[in-house]
Design a protein around this motif. Structure first.
Motif, mmCIF file in Angstrom:
data_model
loop_
_atom_site.group_PDB
_atom_site.id
_atom_site.type_symbol
_atom_site.label_atom_id
_atom_site.label_comp_id
_atom_site.label_asym_id
_atom_site.label_seq_id
_atom_site.Cartn_x
_atom_site.Cartn_y
_atom_site.Cartn_z
ATOM 1 N N GLY B 297 -53.373 -21.583 -38.612
ATOM 2 C CA GLY B 297 -52.080 -22.390 -38.621
ATOM 3 C C GLY B 297 -51.828 -22.628 -39.821
ATOM 4 O O GLY B 297 -50.694 -23.284 -40.304
ATOM 5 N N THR B 298 -52.650 -22.551 -40.901
ATOM 6 C CA THR B 298 -52.524 -23.000 -42.250
ATOM 7 C C THR B 298 -51.494 -22.147 -42.920
ATOM 8 O O THR B 298 -51.805 -20.841 -42.927
ATOM 9 C CB THR B 298 -54.001 -22.771 -43.058
ATOM 10 O OG1 THR B 298 -54.886 -23.824 -42.515
ATOM 11 C CG2 THR B 298 -53.762 -23.533 -44.460
ATOM 12 N N LEU B 299 -50.367 -22.526 -43.374
ATOM 13 C CA LEU B 299 -49.432 -21.725 -44.050
ATOM 14 C C LEU B 299 -50.093 -21.251 -45.561
ATOM 15 O O LEU B 299 -50.662 -21.983 -46.290
ATOM 16 C CB LEU B 299 -48.192 -22.583 -44.432
ATOM 17 C CG LEU B 299 -47.230 -22.833 -43.135
ATOM 18 C CD1 LEU B 299 -46.327 -23.896 -43.411
ATOM 19 C CD2 LEU B 299 -46.511 -21.516 -42.638
ATOM 20 N N THR B 300 -49.742 -19.972 -45.585
ATOM 21 C CA THR B 300 -50.326 -19.498 -47.085
ATOM 22 C C THR B 300 -49.005 -18.836 -47.656
ATOM 23 O O THR B 300 -49.182 -18.751 -48.753
ATOM 24 C CB THR B 300 -51.294 -18.361 -46.748
ATOM 25 O OG1 THR B 300 -50.593 -17.329 -45.797
ATOM 26 C CG2 THR B 300 -52.527 -18.812 -45.832
ATOM 27 N N SER B 301 -47.941 -18.659 -47.251
ATOM 28 C CA SER B 301 -46.726 -18.020 -47.965
ATOM 29 C C SER B 301 -45.460 -18.695 -47.382
ATOM 30 O O SER B 301 -45.445 -18.613 -45.872
ATOM 31 C CB SER B 301 -46.879 -16.763 -48.108
ATOM 32 O OG SER B 301 -45.531 -16.121 -48.580
ATOM 33 N N ILE B 302 -44.579 -19.214 -47.904
ATOM 34 C CA ILE B 302 -43.161 -19.295 -47.467
ATOM 35 C C ILE B 302 -42.246 -18.599 -48.343
ATOM 36 O O ILE B 302 -42.203 -19.026 -49.493
ATOM 37 C CB ILE B 302 -42.783 -20.875 -47.395
ATOM 38 C CG1 ILE B 302 -43.827 -21.758 -46.287
ATOM 39 C CG2 ILE B 302 -41.373 -21.277 -46.890
ATOM 40 C CD1 ILE B 302 -43.915 -23.170 -46.381
ATOM 41 N N ARG B 303 -41.484 -17.715 -47.861
ATOM 42 C CA ARG B 303 -40.335 -17.280 -48.658
ATOM 43 C C ARG B 303 -39.257 -17.546 -48.048
ATOM 44 O O ARG B 303 -38.942 -17.247 -46.764
ATOM 45 C CB ARG B 303 -40.668 -15.753 -48.801
ATOM 46 C CG ARG B 303 -41.731 -15.412 -49.483
ATOM 47 C CD ARG B 303 -42.199 -13.873 -49.503
ATOM 48 N NE ARG B 303 -41.354 -13.099 -50.131
ATOM 49 C CZ ARG B 303 -41.470 -11.644 -50.141
ATOM 50 N NH1 ARG B 303 -42.500 -11.099 -49.585
ATOM 51 N NH2 ARG B 303 -40.639 -11.129 -50.861
ATOM 52 N N HIS B 304 -38.064 -18.218 -48.597
ATOM 53 C CA HIS B 304 -37.143 -18.551 -48.012
ATOM 54 C C HIS B 304 -35.833 -18.152 -48.797
ATOM 55 O O HIS B 304 -35.524 -18.424 -49.964
ATOM 56 C CB HIS B 304 -36.919 -20.045 -47.724
ATOM 57 C CG HIS B 304 -35.759 -20.761 -46.854
ATOM 58 N ND1 HIS B 304 -35.629 -21.947 -46.554
ATOM 59 C CD2 HIS B 304 -34.514 -19.937 -46.589
ATOM 60 C CE1 HIS B 304 -34.659 -22.191 -45.746
ATOM 61 N NE2 HIS B 304 -33.978 -20.821 -45.718
ATOM 62 N N ASP B 305 -35.119 -17.150 -48.515
ATOM 63 C CA ASP B 305 -33.724 -16.739 -49.359
ATOM 64 C C ASP B 305 -32.671 -16.952 -48.474
ATOM 65 O O ASP B 305 -32.434 -16.728 -47.238
ATOM 66 C CB ASP B 305 -34.160 -15.191 -49.460
ATOM 67 C CG ASP B 305 -35.402 -14.923 -50.049
ATOM 68 O OD1 ASP B 305 -35.458 -15.261 -51.289
ATOM 69 O OD2 ASP B 305 -36.261 -14.223 -49.437
ATOM 70 N N GLY B 306 -31.773 -17.858 -49.354
ATOM 71 C CA GLY B 306 -30.522 -18.075 -48.799
ATOM 72 C C GLY B 306 -29.433 -17.293 -49.168
ATOM 73 O O GLY B 306 -29.410 -16.814 -50.254
ATOM 74 N N SER B 307 -28.235 -17.313 -48.453
ATOM 75 C CA SER B 307 -27.124 -17.037 -49.077
ATOM 76 C C SER B 307 -25.816 -17.766 -48.225
ATOM 77 O O SER B 307 -25.838 -17.943 -47.083
ATOM 78 C CB SER B 307 -26.848 -15.407 -49.129
ATOM 79 O OG SER B 307 -26.909 -15.084 -47.570
ATOM 80 N N ASN B 308 -24.655 -17.995 -49.207
ATOM 81 C CA ASN B 308 -23.477 -18.779 -48.538
ATOM 82 C C ASN B 308 -22.464 -17.997 -49.152
ATOM 83 O O ASN B 308 -22.378 -17.611 -50.413
ATOM 84 C CB ASN B 308 -23.783 -20.209 -48.556
ATOM 85 C CG ASN B 308 -23.627 -20.715 -50.219
ATOM 86 O OD1 ASN B 308 -24.459 -20.889 -50.717
ATOM 87 N ND2 ASN B 308 -22.197 -20.927 -50.293
ATOM 88 N N GLU B 309 -21.283 -18.033 -48.438
ATOM 89 C CA GLU B 309 -20.198 -17.854 -48.642
ATOM 90 C C GLU B 309 -19.486 -18.836 -49.658
ATOM 91 O O GLU B 309 -19.743 -20.042 -49.607
ATOM 92 C CB GLU B 309 -19.051 -17.392 -47.650
ATOM 93 C CG GLU B 309 -18.731 -18.838 -46.830
ATOM 94 C CD GLU B 309 -17.927 -18.413 -45.523
ATOM 95 O OE1 GLU B 309 -17.607 -17.051 -45.218
ATOM 96 O OE2 GLU B 309 -17.329 -19.464 -44.959
ATOM 97 N N THR B 310 -18.556 -18.362 -50.514
ATOM 98 C CA THR B 310 -17.578 -19.416 -51.331
ATOM 99 C C THR B 310 -16.262 -18.680 -51.206
ATOM 100 O O THR B 310 -16.046 -17.640 -50.697
ATOM 101 C CB THR B 310 -18.417 -19.562 -52.817
ATOM 102 O OG1 THR B 310 -17.536 -20.854 -53.306
ATOM 103 C CG2 THR B 310 -18.192 -18.618 -53.686
ATOM 104 N N ALA B 311 -15.218 -19.408 -52.153
ATOM 105 C CA ALA B 311 -13.987 -18.994 -51.835
ATOM 106 C C ALA B 311 -13.698 -18.388 -53.403
ATOM 107 O O ALA B 311 -14.409 -18.504 -54.329
ATOM 108 C CB ALA B 311 -13.127 -20.052 -51.945
ATOM 109 N N PHE B 312 -12.477 -17.376 -53.453
ATOM 110 C CA PHE B 312 -12.413 -16.962 -54.804
ATOM 111 C C PHE B 312 -11.885 -18.072 -55.693
ATOM 112 O O PHE B 312 -11.949 -17.712 -57.107
ATOM 113 C CB PHE B 312 -11.223 -15.659 -54.757
ATOM 114 C CG PHE B 312 -11.853 -14.653 -54.166
ATOM 115 C CD1 PHE B 312 -12.783 -13.521 -55.183
ATOM 116 C CD2 PHE B 312 -11.689 -14.084 -52.939
ATOM 117 C CE1 PHE B 312 -13.209 -12.524 -54.733
ATOM 118 C CE2 PHE B 312 -12.506 -12.906 -52.459
ATOM 119 C CZ PHE B 312 -13.210 -11.991 -53.540
ATOM 120 N N VAL B 313 -11.177 -18.865 -55.027
ATOM 121 C CA VAL B 313 -10.704 -20.093 -55.875
ATOM 122 C C VAL B 313 -11.900 -21.160 -56.370
ATOM 123 O O VAL B 313 -11.526 -22.095 -57.304
ATOM 124 C CB VAL B 313 -9.669 -20.988 -55.244
ATOM 125 C CG1 VAL B 313 -8.630 -20.102 -55.276
ATOM 126 C CG2 VAL B 313 -10.243 -21.475 -53.913
ATOM 127 N N GLY B 314 -13.066 -21.098 -56.200
ATOM 128 C CA GLY B 314 -14.084 -21.848 -56.647
ATOM 129 C C GLY B 314 -15.484 -21.466 -55.901
ATOM 130 O O GLY B 314 -15.833 -20.991 -55.096
#
Lengths: 332, 738, 221
Positions: B297-314
Motif C-alpha cells: 500500500g505504500t504510494l510510490t508515484s502520484i501523477r495528477h493531470d488536470g484540465s479545466n474549461e475557461t471562457a474566451f473572455v477571460g
C-alpha cells in the motif's frame, strides 16, 4: 411580462363571454404568470376564474366524483373521498411541485399545465409548439427530460403533470363550457399528441372553459400506487412516473390500469401492458414483462434513452407495490 | 480559553435576519431610483450586428437603453490584480465590442421607472446576429493530443512536482490510471446578484451583493479612472456567494454608467437566468490520476493531470491539482494543469475551488487502489500519512488527520462494513459505505481594523470585510468582547463598507484567520491610546508604569486599582477613543505548512429495481484548529457537505451543441432540497493552531465540500460495483454503467 | 451621501416597540445574543415605513388600479398594474422587503408568504387578485414585541447562514406547524419544506428548529 387587462367575471357565462383569441384564463397562476414573465405567453386579456365558484368536490349518485375546476391541488389531495377511493390521485398530487405551489395550483390549471421544455420556455429559441414552423431545438439539443413515447418529428416535449397521470389511470371526463354549451371530453382524448401540430395541446376550443373534472367510479377492490422517479427526492418533475391500479382475484389480475408520466408527450395510458397483464398471475416477472410492452414503440434520443429502462422499472415496481397492498389486506 | 471564544453563540444579526429586517442589496431603495434590466445574447458565438430598440424605447416608463453604440468609451480595464485588490471576474468591459463570446452575454441594459416596465421593455429588445458556424461548446471535444491526453493548454508553474513520478509509476508493483470529470456547476446563491449605483458629484456609491467591498472599490476606481476615495461599495448583508460574488461582474459597471448618464440612482437585480449565464460557474474539469504503489500500500508515484474549461473572455485556472502534492507521503509526485477556451460564460472560483474537484479525483483513485490492493481504504490512507508537508518539506503547523480518520470511522460504525460489494442489504436496497479524506489550505492575509471606545460604554469594531452568512459579524463581536470585557450585546460591529479599514474578501476560508488578529491589534492600539491618556499628569494612573496597565472587564486596571473606561472618558471630557491597526502574517509562513484536514464517511442506499440512489447518512470529523463559534462553524461544514451531495449526485450546468445554456434556472439545475438531506454528524476537533494566529483558528468555509463527492462515489461502488468517475452520478450513468 | 451604515441616515425612525421586542429576545433563551443598535434601527424601518399608501387625492395612474390589501393585519391602499405580482408589491410598494426574490419563477420558495394561513409563492400570484385575502409576511409574525416561536427556534438552532431564504423557510414552517394534516416525523417535515431551497445547506438546523418550535407552539399556544 407585458401588460394586460385583467377581467374578473362573476359567472361562468361572463367568463366565456370575455374569452377571445388573445386572452387566457388564470386559475392559480403557477403556469400562466410564470410563462407571461418569460414572454412565452403574452395575452392581451387575462380572465380571472377566481370569482366563479367551481370549488366544490361532489360525489355523484353513479359513484363518480365531480371536482370543481378551481379546487386546489392541496385540497384535492387531502379530500377524504379522494384518499379513500382514489389514493393514487392523492399520492400523485402530493408528489408534484411543492406545498406552496400546490396551495395555488388548481385542478383545471393542472390539466392545462404546459411543458417544461427549456427551449419552449425561452422565446429566443426555435420551438414548434410555441411558434409553429420554427423547428424543434430539443431534437438536436439537450433532450434528457424529453419524451420517448408519443413524439413526432416536430416535438418531443413531455407533459409535466403528475395529477393527470393518475387521472388517466383512473379514467375521467373533462367537462367544459363554451358559447355553444357544455361538452364532456373523455380524459384520454383531452390532451393531443404533437403530430404535425404541437401547438395544439388539447381539445379545448378558444371559447371554452374547463368547469369540472369527473373521475370514473373507483374499481371495486382495487389496489393502486403512484411511483415517481426523479433526480432529487422532491420538488422536481418526473423523469418517469407510473400510476398503477389493479384488481385481483386470488393471485390473478382481473383488471389493470397503467399510466405513465415524464416519458410521454401526454399523460400516457400503457394499454398494451394493461391488456397483457389481465388474466395473468401477479408476479414480479410478469410485471417486468408487461413493462417491456409499454415501451415497444419508444423513440429514444441522444440523452433520454435511459427513460425506456427507467419507465419500465417504474411500471414493474408500481405494480408490485400495489399488489403487495392487496396481499397485506390494504384494499384501496 | 474563555467564556466567549470557542463558545456556541447565537448570531448577533440573528433577530434581523429572522424578522426580515436585514437589508440585502435589492432591499435598498433610493429616492428617484430607476430600474435596470439586462438583455442577454441569444447566441453563443458570433457578431452582434445591431439591435431592435424602437419598440422598447417607446414603451411606458422606459428612460434609456444602454448598449454598444452609446456606451461610455472612457471606461478602462481593471488591471485585474489580486495583490492590488482589483480583480474582476470578467475582464472584458460590458458592450466593449460587438463580438459575442457566450450565450447570455449582455447586449443591452434597459432602464425604466419601474421594475415591471424595465422587464417588459427588455423582452422587446432583440439582437441581430451573425452567428459563427463553429461554436466551441464542449470542452471534451477540444484537442487532447498531448502527454496527459487532456484538453487545454498547459499552465506553467502551478505544479509542485517532486521526484521521478514517471519512472516510479512504470516500476510500481500496483498501478492505476483513470480519467475523472466533473460537470460545470453554478454557485446558485439564493440572493440574485444586484447592484445599485448612485452618484453625488464625483462620488460614486454602489450597493452591491459582493464578497469583497474593497476589491470592487478598487476595480471600479480603475474602470472609471477615479481615486478609490471617491468610491464607496456597501454590502451589509449578502445572500451568500460561494465564490460567485468574489469579484465584480459587468452588471455593476453597466449600472454605474447608467446612473452617471441619467443622474439618478439605478438598481439592477440580475434575473436568475442571467445569474446562470453571466455571473460565474465552477468550470468543467477533466482529470487523469495515475497511482503507483507497493503491494503493502505504500504510494510510490502520484501523477495528477488536470484540465479545466475557461471562457474566451477571460482566463480562469481552477488548479484542481492544488491539494495533491500535500495529501500523502510519496516521494514521486507530478502534477500539471491545463486550461482550454470554450464559448461559455466566465468561470470563477466556486467554494473549495481546486480541492473540491481535485479531491474527488484523487480520493476516488485512492479508493480504487484500496480495492486493487484488497486493503481497507482507511488503512491505505493511514499507511501513507504525511508526517510533514511533503510538498514544501515544512512541518505542519498542526495536523490531526489520523484522529479525524479514527473518530469519524468510529462515529460512523465503519467496523460494521462488509467489504464485499453489494453484500449489505435491507429490503429492496443495497447498502454501500464509502469514505474520503478532506483538506483545505489554511491562509491568512493582511488586514486592518478600527476599534472605538464610546462614552456610553459600547465598543465599536469596524473592518472592510463582510459577512456572507458565515458568521463574521458574530465572531468579531465575540473576539472584541473576549478581549475587552465589554459584553457582546454592547459590541457594535460594522462590516460591509469599503470606506472602513481595508479587510479581506469573504472567501477561501481565510477571513477568520485574517480579520481577528487585526481586531486584536486595533483593540490593543485603542487600549494603548486610553492608557496614554490615563497616565498623563493629573490623571488617575499618572504614577503608574503604563506597561503594567491592563484592560479587563471594561476598565483599565493596575493591581487592585481600576477605572472604568466610561468614567475615564467622562473625566477626560471626550466622546470616544479610537485607533486603527493592521495585522499580517509573519515568519511563520515560511516555517510551517498550514492545512486543515478532515475525514468524511457516507452510507448510500441503492435500489436497483428503480435506479434510486440516496445518501442515508454522513459523518465528518474536521480539524480546523479552534472554532471561534462552534455553532456557526459546524453549520459551515454541514452546508459544505450538502453542497457536496449536490455536486456528487445532481449538479450540472448544461450547454447544448450550440453553446446554449439549457438549464439556467433552479428547476432544471438540480440542487439538493430538504428531502434529500440525510442525518449529518459533524465533529469539530479542537486543536488550536497558534502558529497561524493568536486565536488558533484556521477557517472553515470550504473544507466541508472537499472529499464528500469522492466518499459518495466510493460508497456507490461498494453498493453497486459500478465505478462512476464522472460527476454527477446521475440515474442514467448508474443505469448505463456495467 | 451616506458614507457609513449609520442608522441615523439609513434607518429612519427607531421604533420603541422593536427595541423592546429585541430586548425581550435578548433576555430569553439566547440571553447573550443581541442585535447591534444600528441593526435595530434598520429592522424597525421595514415594518413601519408608511410607504405604499398613495395620496388619496390623486387618481391612480393610467393602467393602474387602486386596491386594498390586508397585509399583516393592516389594510393598505396601493396602486397596482394587473401584471404586478404580490412579491413585487409587498417589496416595492409596501416597503416590506423581508420577503425575498430568489428566482421569480416558483422554483426556490424564498418569496413564500401566507395567504389566509396557507403558504404560497408570492412571485406567481397577481396582487390584484388578493384583495379579499389576509396576507402575512415575515414582518407580521411577531406578537407583542416578541419573536414568533419559529423565529426564536431558528435563532437558537442557527437554522440559517446568509439569511436570504430564511423568511420563506420560516413562513413555510409556520404553515407546516399549523397544518394538522402534515405528519410530525422528520421525513414529513423535510418533504413539506422541500419547496424552500437553502443553498447554504442549513437544512439540518432548519429541521431541528421546526421540530423544536412545534413543542414551543404546543406549550405556549
Amino acid at each position: 411580462m407585458q401588460s394586460f387587462e385583467l377581467i374578473r367575471p362573476e359567472s361562468v357565462k361572463d367568463a366565456i363571454g370575455a374569452q377571445s383569441e388573445r386572452s387566457a384564463f388564470i386559475g392559480g397562476g403557477t403556469t400562466l404568470v410564470d410563462l407571461m414573465k418569460l414572454g412565452v405567453m403574452q395575452p392581451d386579456h387575462v380572465v380571472d376564474t377566481n370569482r366563479l365558484g367551481l370549488d366544490e368536490i361532489e360525489a355523484l349518485d353513479d359513484g363518480r366524483l365531480k371536482i370543481g375546476a378551481r379546487v386546489s391541488n392541496s385540497r384535492l389531495a387531502i379530500d377524504a373521498r379522494v384518499e379513500r377511493d382514489y389514493p393514487v390521485l392523492s399520492q400523485a398530487l402530493l408528489s408534484g411541485a411543492s406545498t406552496g405551489l400546490r396551495n395555488m395550483a388548481t385542478t383545471a390549471g393542472n390539466v392545462m399545465q404546459r411543458t417544461r421544455c427549456p427551449y419552449f420556455r425561452d422565446p429566443a429559441k426555435p420551438c414548434n409548439k410555441r411558434e409553429p414552423g420554427t423547428g424543434c431545438s430539443a431534437m438536436d439539443g439537450i433532450n434528457r427530460n424529453h419524451a420517448v413515447l408519443g413524439t413526432s418529428e416536430h416535438c418531443i416535449a413531455t407533459h409535466p403533470s403528475d395529477m393527470c397521470v393518475a387521472m388517466a389511470a383512473i379514467g375521467a371526463t373533462v367537462v367544459v363550457e363554451g358559447r355553444k354549451g357544455t361538452r364532456e371530453i373523455p380524459f384520454e382524448d383531452f390532451h393531443l399528441l404533437p403530430g404535425d401540430h404541437p401547438e395544439r395541446e388539447h381539445d379545448l376550443r378558444s371559447d371554452e372553459l374547463i368547469t369540472h373534472v369527473v373521475l370514473d367510479a373507483p374499481l371495486e377492490g382495487a389496489v393502486s400506487t403512484y411511483l415517481k422517479l426523479r433526480d432529487r427526492a422532491s420538488y422536481e418533475f418526473a423523469l418517469a412516473s407510473c400510476a398503477a391500479i389493479v384488481t385481483l382475484e386470488g393471485t390473478k389480475v382481473t383488471a389493470a390500469r397503467i399510466a405513465l408520466g415524464g416519458v410521454a408527450t401526454k399523460p400516457w395510458r400503457a394499454v398494451d401492458a394493461e391488456a397483457a397483464l389481465v388474466g395473468e398471475e401477479a408476479t414480479a416477472k410478469m410485471f417486468e414483462q408487461v413493462a417491456l410492452l409499454a415501451f415497444q414503440r419508444a423513440m429514444p434520443l441522444e440523452h433520454n434513452a435511459f427513460k425506456v429502462e427507467l419507465g419500465q422499472q417504474a411500471i414493474a415496481r408500481a405494480l408490485r407495490d400495489a399488489v403487495q397492498q392487496a396481499s397485506q389486506g390494504e384494499h384501496q | 480559553m474563555s467564556e466567549t471564544l470557542n463558545t456556541q453563540k447565537p448570531r448577533i444579526d440573528g433577530a434581523l435576519k429572522l424578522s426580515g429586517g436585514a437589508d440585502y442589496t435589492a432591499d435598498i431603495n433610493l429616492d428617484g431610483q430607476l430600474y435596470g434590466y439586462p438583455v442577454g445574447s441569444a447566441i453563443a458565438s458570433g457578431e452582434l450586428e445591431g439591435l431592435e430598440l424602437e419598440e422598447a424605447l417607446g414603451m411606458p416608463g422606459v428612460v434609456d437603453i444602454f448598449h454598444h453604440d452609446n456606451f461610455d468609451r472612457t471606461l478602462k480595464h481593471s488591471p485585474n490584480s489580486f495583490a492590488e485588490k482589483n480583480t474582476v471576474s470578467e475582464p472584458r468591459l460590458p458592450f466593449e465590442d460587438t463580438t459575442i463570446h457566450y450565450h447570455g452575454q449582455y447586449i443591452a441594459l434597459v432602464v425604466a421607472d419601474t421594475f415591471e416596465h424595465a422587464r417588459a421593455a427588455a423582452q422587446k429588445v432583440k439582437g441581430k446576429y451573425r452567428a459563427n458556424d463553429q461554436v466551441i461548446s464542449q470542452f471534451d471535444e477540444l484537442d487532447a493530443d498531448n502527454v496527459a491526453g487532456l484538453p487545454g493548454v498547459l499552465q506553467e508553474g502551478d505544479g509542485q512536482s517532486r521526484g521521478e513520478a514517471d519512472t516510479a509509476f512504470d516500476a510500481a508493483e500496483v498501478t492505476l490510471d483513470h480519467h475523472y470529470s466533473i460537470a460545470t456547476e453554478t454557485h446558485a446563491a439564493m440572493e440574485l446578484h444586484a447592484s445599485t449605483a448612485t452618484w453625488s458629484g464625483d462620488h460614486l456609491t454602489v450597493y452591491e451583493s459582493t464578497q469583497g467591498v474593497v476589491f470592487q472599490r478598487h476595480a471600479l476606481s480603475h474602470v472609471f479612472s477615479m481615486p478609490p476615495e471617491q468610491i464607496n461599495v456597501i454590502s451589509h448583508f449578502i445572500g451568500s456567494g460561494f465564490g460567485g460574488k468574489l469579484f465584480m461582474w459587468p452588471h455593476a459597471i453597466m449600472t454605474a454608467v447608467a446612473s452617471r448618464r441619467l443622474k439618478r440612482p439605478v438598481k439592477t437585480v440580475v434575473p436568475r437566468q442571467s445569474v446562470f449565464t453571466s455571473a460565474g460557474s465552477r468550470p468543467r474539469s477533466i482529470q487523469r490520476v495515475r497511482l503507483g504503489a507497493r503491494a503493502d500500500g505504500t504510494l510510490t508515484s502520484i501523477r495528477h493531470d488536470g484540465s479545466n474549461e475557461t471562457a474566451f473572455v477571460g482566463m480562469h485556472n481552477d488548479t484542481v491539482i492544488s491539494a495533491t502534492p500535500s495529501m500523502y507521503a510519496c516521494e514521486n509526485v507530478s502534477v500539471t494543469n491545463r486550461v482550454g477556451e470554450v464559448n461559455h460564460g466566465m468561470p470563477c472560483p466556486m467554494r473549495a475551488p481546486g480541492e473540491a474537484p481535485g479531491l474527488f479525483a484523487l480520493e476516488t483513485a485512492m479508493d480504487e487502489l484500496a480495492w486493487q490492493l484488497e486493503m481497507d481504504p482507511v488503512e491505505l490512507r493511514k499507511k501513507n500519512f504525511a508526517e510533514r508537508d511533503p510538498a514544501s518539506d515544512l512541518p505542519w503547523s498542526s495536523n490531526h488527520l489520523i484522529e479525524c480518520w479514527d473518530n469519524a470511522a468510529k462515529r460512523f460504525g465503519w467496523e460494521n462494513r462488509t467489504a464485499e460489494i453489494g453484500a449489505m442489504r435491507e429490503g429492496d436496497e443495497i447498502i454501500g459505505y464509502g469514505m474520503a479524506s478532506q483538506s483545505w489550505e489554511a491562509m491568512r492575509l493582511q488586514c486592518s481594523a478600527r476599534v472605538t471606545f464610546l462614552s456610553d460604554g459600547r465598543l465599536q469594531v469596524s473592518c472592510g470585510t463582510q459577512d456572507i452568512g458565515t458568521g463574521t459579524y458574530t465572531i468579531v463581536a465575540q473576539t472584541a468582547s473576549e478581549l475587552s470585557g465589554v459584553p457582546i450585546e454592547d459590541i457594535d460591529v460594522r462590516l460591509g463598507d469599503s470606506s472602513l479599514p481595508s479587510g479581506p474578501l469573504s472567501g477561501g476560508s481565510f477571513a477568520t484567520a485574517t480579520v481577528l488578529p487585526a481586531v486584536k491589534a486595533a483593540l490593543d492600539a485603542a487600549t494603548q491610546a486610553l492608557i496614554d491618556k490615563v497616565t498623563q499628569d493629573g490623571q488617575a494612573f499618572s504614577d503608574v508604569d503604563s506597561g503594567s496597565i491592563e484592560l479587563s472587564d471594561r476598565a483599565l486596571t493596575y493591581g487592585d486599582r481600576s477605572i472604568p473606561v466610561t468614567t475615564l472618558l467622562e473625566e477626560l471630557g471626550i466622546g470616544q477613543v479610537t485607533a486603527e491597526a493592521s495585522a499580517e502574517p509573519g515568519d511563520e509562513q515560511s516555517e510551517y505548512s498550514f492545512r486543515s484536514f478532515g475525514a468524511v464517511f457516507v452510507e448510500v442506499r441503492w435500489d436497483p429495481g428503480i435506479s434510486r440512489l440516496k445518501v442515508e447518512r454522513i459523518v465528518s470529523t474536521i480539524d480546523i484548529g479552534r472554532a471561534i463559534n462552534p455553532m456557526t462553524a459546524r453549520n459551515q461544514v454541514e452546508g459544505g457537505l450538502v453542497m457536496g451531495l449536490g455536486m456528487a449526485l445532481f449538479e450540472q450546468t448544461e450547454y447544448d451543441k450550440s453553446g446554449y445554456l439549457y438549464n439556467a434556472n433552479l428547476a432544471d439545475y438540480i440542487v439538493p432540497v430538504h428531502a434529500d438531506i440525510p442525518p449529518i454528524d459533524v465533529e469539530l476537533l479542537d486543536y488550536p493552531d497558534y502558529h497561524l494566529n493568536a486565536f488558533g483558528a484556521r477557517g472553515v468555509g470550504e473544507i466541508g465540500l472537499t472529499g464528500i463527492a469522492a466518499a459518495i462515489s466510493n460508497a456507490v461502488y461498494h453498493a453497486t460495483g459500478k465505478r462512476i468517475r464522472d460527476l454527477p452520478i446521475s440515474i442514467e450513468r448508474l443505469l448505463m454503467a456495467n | 451621501m451616506t458614507e457609513y451604515f449609520d442608522p441615523k441616515t439609513q434607518g429612519g425612525a427607531t421604533s420603541k416597540s422593536r427595541r423592546n421586542f429585541l430586548k425581550t429576545v435578548g433576555a430569553s433563551g439566547v440571553a447573550a445574543a443581541s442585535t447591534p443598535l444600528w441593526a435595530q434601527a434598520t429592522q424597525a424601518r421595514a415594518a413601519e415605513t408608511p410607504e405604499g399608501d398613495p395620496a388619496k387625492a390623486s387618481a391612480p395612474a393610467p393602467g393602474m388600479s387602486r386596491i386594498q390589501l390586508n397585509v399583516n393585519g393592516v389594510e393598505r391602499t396601493v396602486d397596482v398594474a394587473p401584471q404586478m405580482v404580490l412579491l413585487d408589491v409587498v417589496r416595492n410598494e409596501l416597503g416590506l422587503t423581508g420577503t425575498k426574490k430568489g428566482c421569480d419563477q416558483g422554483q426556490c420558495g424564498a418569496c413564500t408568504v401566507l395567504v389566509n394561513g396557507q403558504a404560497i409563492n408570492s412571485c406567481l400570484s397577481l396582487a390584484i387578485s388578493r384583495q379579499t385575502d389576509e396576507i402575512t409576511t415575515i414582518e407580521g409574525l411577531e406578537r407583542g414585541g416578541e419573536l414568533h416561536p419559529v423565529q426564536q427556534a431558528f435563532w437558537e438552532h442557527d437554522a440559517f447562514q446568509c439569511g436570504y431564504c430564511t423568511s420563506g423557510q420560516i413562513m413555510s414552517a409556520v404553515a407546516v406547524l399549523n397544518d394538522d394534516r402534515i405528519g410530525q416525523s422528520d421525513a414529513a417535515v423535510r418533504e413539506a419544506m422541500s419547496g424552500n431551497i437553502c443553498r447554504c445547506g442549513a437544512y439540518k438546523n432548519i429541521l431541528a428548529a421546526v421540530q423544536d418550535a412545534r413543542k414551543a407552539m404546543k406549550g405556549g399556544g
